[in-house]
Design an enzyme around this catalytic site. Structure first.
Site, mmCIF file in Angstrom:
data_model
loop_
_atom_site.group_PDB
_atom_site.id
_atom_site.type_symbol
_atom_site.label_atom_id
_atom_site.label_comp_id
_atom_site.label_asym_id
_atom_site.label_seq_id
_atom_site.Cartn_x
_atom_site.Cartn_y
_atom_site.Cartn_z
ATOM 1 C CD GLU A 247 -24.180 -21.379 -15.594
ATOM 2 O OE1 GLU A 247 -25.224 -21.829 -16.113
ATOM 3 O OE2 GLU A 247 -23.960 -20.167 -15.487
ATOM 4 C CD GLU A 380 -22.065 -19.171 -31.062
ATOM 5 O OE1 GLU A 380 -22.284 -19.994 -31.959
ATOM 6 O OE2 GLU A 380 -22.518 -19.301 -29.907
#
Length: 400
Positions: A247, A380
């Site tokens: 992905e 993050e």
């Protein structure tokens, strides 16, 4: 198809060019319906192009020929991609089946699973969605609570998924479920089920870009047959990590190229900003920033291809894609922002006859591009992976 190599690549290029010229509908030139909701209401031209590319296997050019792929080498696949770009033609075979699920099933699936599910993906006949995130399990995906109970020849699934892209259009779902409540990572399994069954409810979530690709999915006694358990029972976490690699590669272009069939940003700048007496983009500051973005993007693409090749054959998922995803999504967002800057006030429109379809598309692309640093694992999260698993830095959250 012959296995072209060396100078024979030029012969292959000529064959591809001739085929594209004969089969790509002129009405679709420069368009990419795969990036908008229009893909779910295809025109006759879109269907004809999908069937043509699917029959050649060129939508998934390097996938094995025995499952419907093109069976091409990486060099041949780049030739196909280049000829598509030359004709301003898009790849009509895409979605999560190509970007994420297909490569994962080719690695972890049984022969029967590959024979059943891969050919329809290669032909663009089946749409897939991803059942991973939950309201209480996003960044901490392993905390998922959707439960699958063993009922002999099938599982009964109950729970809720969220941010499920394209669920309202999908035919099938690849899903992480909890099959052992006594363990966290080791209690997760990877199953497949049809979305066209009682017990599966989808609710689109409207976004600022004006579309609703994300959904809530509610599962109430949904059924997944045992034959559609991928990998071992309670072994889904390893498979999920590999899928997330695919992905993240796909989101940043390593999985299928970054071309959209539209105008290159350099051409866009010349049309809207103008050129100087030497034919260069008139605004020198913009020209410098644009050149840097183009060079960085090309360097990124080359690095991404190399990383993807190096990842093949690895026994376990690696962490390189976390670096690539952060770098690639940053470049993509920078390019979207420059496109609006280039268009000036024409890059501020939402609707109306004063704006071209290209201008309206740029606005929506800019807004949707903001999501790239969130889905597939936020920036993050990727930075945490890089710091802990690549750089070996201490986990300060565990220091107390």
């Amino acid at each position: 198809m012959a296995d072209f190599g060396g100078t024979d690549l030029e012969a292959f290029r000529g064959e591809v060019r001739t085929w594209v010229e004969a089969n790509f509908p002129a009405a679709l030139k420069g368009k990419n319906p795969m990036q908008v909701e229009e893909r779910n209401t295809p025109t006759p031209d879109m269907e004809a192009w999908r069937k043509a590319v699917g029959s050649k296997g060129w939508g998934t050019p390097t996938w094995p020929k025995e499952y419907g792929g093109g069976g091409l080498s990486s060099a041949e696949a780049r030739v196909v991609q280049g000829e598509f770009a030359r004709a301003r033609a898009y790849n009509p075979i895409g979605g999560m089946g190509v970007m994420m699920f297909g490569p994962t099933l080719l690695e972890y699936g049984t022969e029967a699973q590959k024979q059943e599910h891969i050919p329809p993906i290669c032909r663009g006949e089946i749409a897939w969605c991803q059942g991973f995130s939950e309201p209480g399990a996003g960044s901490d995906l392993a905390g998922l609570q959707t439960k699958a109970e063993d009922k002999g020849d099938h599982f009964v699934i109950n729970g809720q998924k969220i941010w499920t892209s394209g669920a309202q259009w999908a035919d099938w779902c690849f899903c992480l479920v909890r099959t052992d409540t006594s363990k966290k990572h080791e209690g997760i399994s990877f199953v497949l089920f049809t979305m066209h069954q009682k017990g599966v409810e989808t609710r689109p979530i409207p976004l600022i870009a004006g579309s609703s690709p994300f959904c809530e999915v509610f599962l109430t006694d949904a059924i997944a047959e045992k034959k559609n358990l991928v990998g071992p029972l309670n072994g889904g976490w390893t498979i999920a990590k590999r899928l997330l690699q695919h992905e993240r590669s796909g989101l940043t272009g390593a999985g299928g190229g970054l071309g959209s069939g539209g105008k290159p940003i350099e051409q866009l700048a010349k049309e809207y900003v103008g050129v100087d007496e030497e034919g260069r983009i008139a605004d020198s500051d913009l020209r410098t920033r644009l050149i840097n973005n183009v060079m960085n993007m090309r360097a990124f693409q080359q690095t991404a291809v190399r990383a993807m090749v190096e990842a093949r054959g690895n026994a376990s998922p690696g962490n390189t894609t976390s670096i690539m995803k952060n770098a690639g999504t940053s470049l993509i967002q920078e390019r979207h922002e420059m496109a609006l800057e280039i268009m000036g006030h024409q890059g501020l429109g939402w609707e109306g006859d004063d704006f071209s379809a290209e201008e309206l598309g740029a606005v929506r692309g800019w807004l949707f591009g903001k999501a790239f640093t969130i889905f597939g694992g936020s920036s993050e999260v990727q930075s945490n992976i890089v710091s802990k698993r690549i750089l070996g830095l201490p986990d300060l959250t565990q220091s107390k």
